[in-house]
Design a protein around this motif. Sequence first.
Motif, PDB file in Angstrom:
ATOM      1  N   ASP A   1       0.729  -1.056  -0.203  1.00 54.40           N
ATOM      2  CA  ASP A   1       0.275  -0.019   0.880  1.00 54.40           C
ATOM      3  C   ASP A   1       0.957   1.289   0.320  1.00 54.40           C
ATOM      4  OD1 ASP A   1       1.318  -0.317   2.568  1.00 54.40           O
ATOM      5  OD2 ASP A   1      -1.019  -0.242   3.643  1.00 54.40           O
ATOM      6  N   TRP A   2       2.343   1.046  -0.082  1.00 53.55           N
ATOM      7  CA  TRP A   2       3.156   2.329  -0.524  1.00 53.55           C
ATOM      8  C   TRP A   2       3.006   3.248   0.678  1.00 53.55           C
ATOM      9  CZ3 TRP A   2       4.960  -0.045  -3.819  1.00 53.55           C
ATOM     10  CH2 TRP A   2       4.071  -1.217  -4.761  1.00 53.55           C
ATOM     11  N   THR A   3       2.860   2.635   2.000  1.00 49.09           N
ATOM     12  CA  THR A   3       2.781   3.530   2.892  1.00 49.09           C
ATOM     13  C   THR A   3       4.141   2.751   4.192  1.00 49.09           C
ATOM     14  OG1 THR A   3       2.105   1.748   4.590  1.00 49.09           O
ATOM     15  CG2 THR A   3       0.855   3.157   3.931  1.00 49.09           C
ATOM     16  N   LYS A   4       5.030   3.846   4.959  1.00 50.96           N
ATOM     17  CA  LYS A   4       6.303   3.913   6.121  1.00 50.96           C
ATOM     18  C   LYS A   4       5.922   2.877   7.725  1.00 50.96           C
ATOM     19  CE  LYS A   4       7.949   7.229   8.325  1.00 50.96           C
ATOM     20  NZ  LYS A   4       7.745   8.812   8.365  1.00 50.96           N
ATOM     21  N   GLN A   5       6.552   2.100   7.057  1.00 50.12           N
ATOM     22  CA  GLN A   5       6.620   0.591   8.384  1.00 50.12           C
ATOM     23  C   GLN A   5       7.570   1.022   9.438  1.00 50.12           C
ATOM     24  OE1 GLN A   5       7.745  -2.468   6.585  1.00 50.12           O
ATOM     25  NE2 GLN A   5       5.887  -3.048   5.892  1.00 50.12           N
ATOM     26  N   ALA A   6       8.257   2.240   8.850  1.00 46.26           N
ATOM     27  CA  ALA A   6       9.522   2.053   9.749  1.00 46.26           C
ATOM     28  C   ALA A   6      10.491   3.378   9.172  1.00 46.26           C
ATOM     29  CB  ALA A   6      10.408   1.363  11.282  1.00 46.26           C
ATOM     30  N   SER A   7      11.428   3.758  10.164  1.00 41.33           N
ATOM     31  CA  SER A   7      12.239   4.579   9.841  1.00 41.33           C
ATOM     32  C   SER A   7      13.640   4.821  11.228  1.00 41.33           C
ATOM     33  CB  SER A   7      11.829   6.279   9.405  1.00 41.33           C
ATOM     34  OG  SER A   7      10.863   6.511  11.108  1.00 41.33           O
TER      35      SER A   7
END
Length: 264
Positions: free
Chosen positions: A57-63
């Motif tokens: 879904d092209w979302t940010k999981q972690a950073s």
Amino acid sequence: VIFRLIASNDKSDGWNVLEVKRLVDHQDNILSLVSVNDLTFVTGSHVGELIVWDAFDWTKQASEYNFWDSSVHPDAQPEIKLSQSPNETSVQHLTSDEECVFAAVGKGIYVYNLQMKRVIACQRTAHDSSVLHIEKLPNRQLISCSEDGSVRIWELREKQQLPAEPVPTGFFNMWGFGRANKQANQAAKKMQENTTMHFLELVGDLIGHSSAVQMFLYFGELGLVTCSADHLVILWKDGERESRLRSLTLFQKLAQNGDLQLKY
């Protein structure tokens, strides 16, 4: 930018390229990208940003944004510096084994665990200059090359667990005048028991280039090929394995010639 390849409507073998999504979470130039699996990919930027993305879904999981901060990574050797150069925080290259992402950040190497969503091991000064390329090998090993002309082999190892020590909650605790808080101690002890500590140990140093080693290719048992700004391409072999192969070939020739008599 996420693109989708769509087969052409006409009878040719061509493809149409369609833009699907544009991700703008990075704050600076993106220098590296690696596909972890069909569901995850990771990107790294010039200012030390590492972002784990969901490829569904092209979302940010972690950073991760604090590679160079010794307070975030207490296992790292502290360094005294007046300023932080942008080149020392730049994520130059990424590689992955689906369990961890290995990041070349400035002069160092960092191991980011995708399940824990944190850095589990690091070598802040893996080389004397920027690390340009890294590759994960079997048996928990890693190869890195640098602008300083060196090629090094690392091994990810586990640390011996030490008994948990009391964690002070402040110099003058308002309830205990400096005594460690019982709940904080229990939480810290539980965290240490459940967390396996790791570190990167240098196990090999390939000396042969006199200038920056831009990249290398690993061919498993066949060896390693490095290329450098010194205009050299060097083929490296596993010395221990090659010695065994030469000995085996020698014994086979002696056996064929009848010069080798086996005693039982």
